[in-house]
Design a protein around this motif. Structure first.
Motif: not given
Length: 189
Positions: A45-48, A75-83, A124-129
């Motif tokens: 659960d990425p929201d958790a 995708g968690l990398i981008g979710q965290i970086a995006g927020k 890839e990690g860098q590109e994801r954020g």
């Protein structure tokens, strides 16, 4: 004089343990946010996970390091970086060399190999954020024979974000060597 703060490992452990225990937002109960965060990152659960990241920020965290959870859910990398911003995300990569000289990423403290290769996963990690890469050479970790400087140099050349070296420090000379220009930007000892 130079702005550097030096603390012992025991002091760091005590500070971490004390700062990890906080009141919830209502002030009703204590919870161990670090443990709760780690449990949420193991789940699907990425929201958790993002909920507990917010709690870590509220408790004073400047960054979060993700490893096994990022491999399971890139995708968690981008979710965290995006927020929260890339500066908050440190992608920790544990890797060891294979028989053919490639670097294979591992999870769960270096005990389980994955299908990820060090350099492509870091890119890839860098590109994801991710804002930093924390590279631990599992081949060097605990040996006190020096860092994987060649791999650190390759990462430094490949990436535009800071590379933190880990695994192998046994002397001040090892740290000086890995921090030479074109190698690592920082080092864990």
């Amino acid at each position: 004089a130079d702005g550097t703060l030096n603390i012992s490992l025991e002091t760091a452990k005590n500070l971490t343990q004390r700062s990890a225990m906080k009141y919830d937002r209502d002030g009703d109960e204590h919870y161990d946010i670090v443990s709760a965060y780690q449990k949420s990152m193991r789940g699907s659960d990425p929201d958790a996970a993002l909920h507990y990241l917010a709690r870590l920020l509220d408790a004073g965290a400047d960054k979060v390091s993700i490893n096994s959870s990022a491999i399971a859910n890139p995708g968690l990398i981008g979710q965290i970086a995006g927020k929260y911003g890339s500066q908050f995300v440190v992608l920790a990569i544990d890797a060891r060399t294979t028989g053919n000289g490639l670097w294979n990423c591992t999870v769960h403290g270096g005990t389980i190999p994955t299908d990820k290769e060090l350099f492509s996963w870091a890119k890839e990690g860098q590109e994801r954020g991710a804002g930093e890469i924390l590279f631990t050479s599992m081949d060097h970790d605990g040996t006190k024979n020096g860092y994987a400087c060649e791999a650190c140099s390759q990462l430094h050349s490949l990436l535009s974000i800071p590379v933190i070296a880990s695994g192998g420090a046994g002397s001040a000379e090892h740290i000086v060597e890995v921090l030479k220009p074109g190698c690592a930007d920082a080092a864990l000892a």
